[in-house]
Scaffold this active site. Structure first.
Site, PDB file in Angstrom:
ATOM      1  N   HIS A 467     -51.071 -20.985 -40.877  1.00 53.73           N
ATOM      2  CA  HIS A 467     -50.322 -19.760 -41.119  1.00 53.73           C
ATOM      3  C   HIS A 467     -49.319 -19.400 -40.028  1.00 53.73           C
ATOM      4  CE1 HIS A 467     -49.303 -16.146 -43.095  1.00 53.73           C
ATOM      5  NE2 HIS A 467     -50.465 -15.852 -43.610  1.00 53.73           N
ATOM      6  N   TYR A 581     -53.987  -3.392 -47.384  1.00 56.56           N
ATOM      7  CA  TYR A 581     -52.879  -4.189 -46.836  1.00 56.56           C
ATOM      8  C   TYR A 581     -52.227  -4.954 -47.983  1.00 56.56           C
ATOM      9  CZ  TYR A 581     -50.621  -7.703 -43.734  1.00 56.56           C
ATOM     10  OH  TYR A 581     -49.741  -8.506 -43.067  1.00 56.56           O
ATOM     11  N   THR A 594     -43.161 -10.682 -41.951  1.00 56.01           N
ATOM     12  CA  THR A 594     -43.811  -9.795 -42.908  1.00 56.01           C
ATOM     13  C   THR A 594     -43.913  -8.379 -42.347  1.00 56.01           C
ATOM     14  OG1 THR A 594     -46.034 -10.288 -42.070  1.00 56.01           O
ATOM     15  CG2 THR A 594     -45.201 -11.655 -43.891  1.00 56.01           C
TER      16      THR A 594
END
Length: 779
Positions: A467, A581, A594
């Site tokens: 990630h 979230y 993000t």
């Protein structure tokens, strides 16, 4: 051995008559062709650098400006341009005889000035985001005269817009604190909210403005004031396992497996990925844009997609990226291989890669001592892996083999299991498929690679992505291209094999050699990873009752509809609300990643309470509309740099650098996200012909739960009539259950649709029990 023979270009022997050179012309030819390919790539990169360097102008426009300037100067026309030229001559005291040379320099400088002006205008236009807040059919005059299309008429390269994208702005601290307090209001009691308000006011009046000044200074200096700290402190400095906690997965088609031949599926998948890499290297991919607009998104995350690995450290990990590599790393039954995918500068065809993969599958050699579970080091805690790397993998054969894995274009696992929606238990098999991609056996993936491809025994495939280097939309774009190219362009023969011819003189894939002592920490890392993997409860289900087609007819955002449904489902599941979230992109800005959309709002909670409290349908519909509008506004604010969480995160980082403590920031950043959600967007619908091939539906992907007592929910809106959900939680928490929550999501979606379509409400109410039963059968 064949590969050893191919590795040298010539041999020599000493004879009584002297030295006898034995040239290998085939090897020399391969070296020559590889060099040609390398120089072609360099020339291509240089050409692209020039093209994107002058964008939105073109290199040929220089010639036009030169000819035009020379003609004006020679004829002494166009008074303004001529006066500028005379001033240029006098400024630099250029002699009269050097007029032509000076005119050439003058026109070049004029051309560069025009390019800078165009870029500045484009940057101003891309900084305008008010269009996003306007309602459909009510477009302002400012938006109507917005001329981005005029300045972007030429076909751009992948990175053409990078230098024209605006920098992420730093929100006013007062605005961020106001939005934060509004977001936590439904989650706190009266006294708790008063206490938090006092902490926020105290922070603003004392430490906040000081931290804000440092942050604004960074925003002036750095390209993006968030991204580098986000990458380092959220991802690379984490010392816990990245498997499950950070890495995420992507799945194959739901109903279709293009071939049941494992080696063939690997051949086409590897080829499609390498074709995508070629497009990235040549910048032939179209810049990603906001759907339905000409607004470009940042493409910086594509730069580290291939040939990248995350290497462990004691305090922080490091992302290492290599310019190019001509091989992939392959794992099969405890053995590691290096598979060369280029020969003499030519990419092997899919049939040749299948041939090489089949050689690996047929290789009967056993794993070397300690080799079979070596991948568990990348699945466990980071500090033991860092210490092991320094002690045992810093030199010798271990270093060479580790380098081969880390420098590879990507990692491939040839799994000996079968996965997918198959057999008598399709729902359970989908859940096992998700768990397999998320963590596998904890040692048969290389979780440090930018992404790893998994090819199963029955031809099903999938990926696991690290990630820190990029977010899911970037990997999803790659995976969409791969699936579409595999199924619709490369294709297979009638017997399921790849198309093309095979050069059977290809050298065998190279076994990687290891010398691993018995006292290594592989066993302990595997134990940590196994405990983590066994605790994950994954549930994947396709929701087929309706999709975005029905939702859009109600003039409601599909994402807002789903997010409010998740709030209703969570309330029914846990009896309350939680901090929620939802990931939103900030790629409208350069190097953007993000931002968080706090989907649990006052409006969404008011709607849920009204619906569950039995209030009238009209009142519930009104509250739902307000909640949907609020969610859309929160999403737009997050996309345009006015979010809450990244700003507070960066203020916290600054406070740590200054060595000061903030009770407010400490409490804010310690709040758990018990409901973490993300939508996987389909970005290239033109690649999939769902009308003629309706079975080629993507399953999307998912991730592990963020909180020990929470849920992770990923969803993908497929076509007009389906939404696929991925739900995760932990078995260790008795309050969560992924399958139970999946039923709640399905029921919440149907109940809200029934509320918003009164004509079907009665029928829906009468069939509520059977519908829920049908959902349970489906799940």
């Amino acid at each position: 051995m064949a590969e050893a023979h191919q590795a040298v270009a010539f041999q020599f022997t000493i004879t009584p008559e002297g030295i006898d050179l034995q040239l290998s012309y085939q090897a020399l030819n391969q070296i020559y062709l590889s060099g040609v390919r390398s120089w072609k790539k360099r020339v291509s990169r240089m050409r692209n650098s020039v093209i994107k360097g002058v964008y939105p102008a073109s290199p040929s426009s220089w010639l036009f400006v030169v000819i035009y300037s020379l003609s004006c100067v020679t004829a002494q026309v166009r008074v303004c341009l001529f006066v500028l030229f005379v001033f240029f001559l006098q400024l630099f005291r250029i002699a009269q005889g050097q007029t032509m040379v000076s005119a050439l320099v003058f026109s070049t400088l004029l051309w560069l000035s025009l390019i800078l002006t165009l870029r500045f205008c484009l940057k101003l236009l891309l900084s305008y985001h008010r269009w996003m807040f306007e309602q459909h059919g009510r477009v302002s005059t400012t938006t109507k005269v917005w001329v981005v299309r005029l300045l972007s008429g030429r076909k751009p390269l992948l990175y053409s817009y990078q230098t024209s994208l605006p920098h992420l702005p730093v929100p006013a601290i007062k605005d961020t604190l106001t939005r934060y307090l509004e977001s936590v209001r439904p989650l706190l009691t009266g006294p708790e909210f008063e206490r938090m308000s006092e902490l926020a006011n105290q922070f603003e009046s004392t430490l906040g403005n000081r931290l804000q000044r440092y942050l604004k200074l960074k925003a002036l200096w750095a390209t993006n004031y968030v991204s580098d700290w986000w990458e380092e402190y959220i991802y690379l400095r984490s010392r816990s396992p990245i498997m499950v906690n950070s890495n995420y997965y992507g799945m194959d088609f739901l109903y279709v497996t293009p071939t049941a031949v494992q080696a063939a599926r690997a051949g086409n998948t590897i080829t499609a990925l390498l074709l995508y890499r070629r497009k990235v290297n040549r910048e032939e991919l179209k810049p990603t844009r906001v759907p339905g607009t000409v607004i470009p998104l940042c493409a910086a995350q594509c730069e580290r997609m291939f040939n990248t690995t995350r290497t462990p450290g004691d305090e922080t990990d490091v992302l290492q990226h290599w310019q190019d590599s001509e091989f992939v790393a392959v794992y099969h039954r405890g053995r590691f291989f290096r598979l060369w995918v280029y020969r003499a500068g030519r990419l092997l065809c899919p049939r040749e890669i299948e041939f090489q993969i089949q050689r690996i599958l047929d290789d009967p050699s056993p794993p070397q001592p300690g080799e079979d579970k070596l991948g568990a080091l990348t699945a466990g805690d980071r500090i033991p892996w860092s210490q092991m790397r320094k002690q045992y993998f810093s030199s010798g054969v271990n270093k060479r083999s580790l380098d081969a894995i880390e420098r590879a274009a990507f990692f491939v696992t040839l799994d000996d299991e079968e996965q997918g929606m198959k057999g008598d238990d399709p729902a359970g098999n989908l859940d096992r498929y998700a768990k397999s991609l998320l963590h596998g056996k904890c040692y048969d993936r290389w979780f440090d690679k930018s992404f790893s491809i998994v090819i199963y025994k029955n031809g099903k495939n999938g990926l696991n992505a690290e990630h820190s280097w990029a977010d899911a939309p970037t990997v999803a774009h790659l995976w969409e291209y791969t699936l579409a190219t595999d199924a619709f362009q490369l294709g297979y023969t009638e017997d399921g094999h790849c198309k093309g011819e095979v050069d059977r003189s290809l050298p065998h894939p190279q076994r990687l050699l290891w010398d691993i002592p018995t006292e290594t920490q592989v066993t302990s890392s595997l134990a940590v990873a196994t405990a983590l993997a066994d605790n994950v409860d994954c549930h994947v289900f396709p929701f087929r009752e309706f999709g975005k087609g029905r939702i859009k007819k109600l003039r409601i955002s599909p994402d807002a509809f789903i997010q409010i449904s998740l709030q209703l489902a969570y309330y029914r599941d846990r009896g309350g609300f939680c901090l929620t979230y939802e990931a939103s992109m900030t790629r409208l800005f350069r190097e953007g990643r993000t931002e968080t959309v706090r989907s649990c709002s006052n409006e969404s909670c008011a709607f849920v309470k009204a619906l569950e409290g039995g209030e009238g349908a009209e009142q519930c519909r009104r509250l739902f509309r307000l909640a949907a509008e609020k969610h859309q506004n929160l999403y737009r604010l997050a996309m345009t740099g006015a979010g809450i969480d990244r700003h507070l995160f960066c203020l916290y980082v600054v406070s740590k650098y200054l060595g000061v403590d903030s009770p407010f920031l400490k409490e804010v950043l310690s709040e758990p996200w018990r409901l973490s959600t993300s939508q996987t967007p389909i970005q290239q619908m033109e690649l999939f012909d769902l009308k003629n091939h309706p079975d080629f539906i993507s399953l999307g992907g998912g991730f592990g739960p963020v909180a020990d007592d929470g849920y992770g929910v990923s969803y993908i809106i497929v076509g007009e009539d389906m939404i696929n959900f991925h739900v995760s939680s932990k078995y260790s928490c008795s309050d969560t259950d992924s399958h139970r929550f999946g039923v709640q999501i399905s029921q919440a979606l149907q109940d809200i649709l029934a509320l918003l379509t009164p004509e079907t409400k009665t029928a829906s109410s009468n069939s509520k029990g059977p519908a829920q039963t049908q959902s349970k059968k489906l799940l």
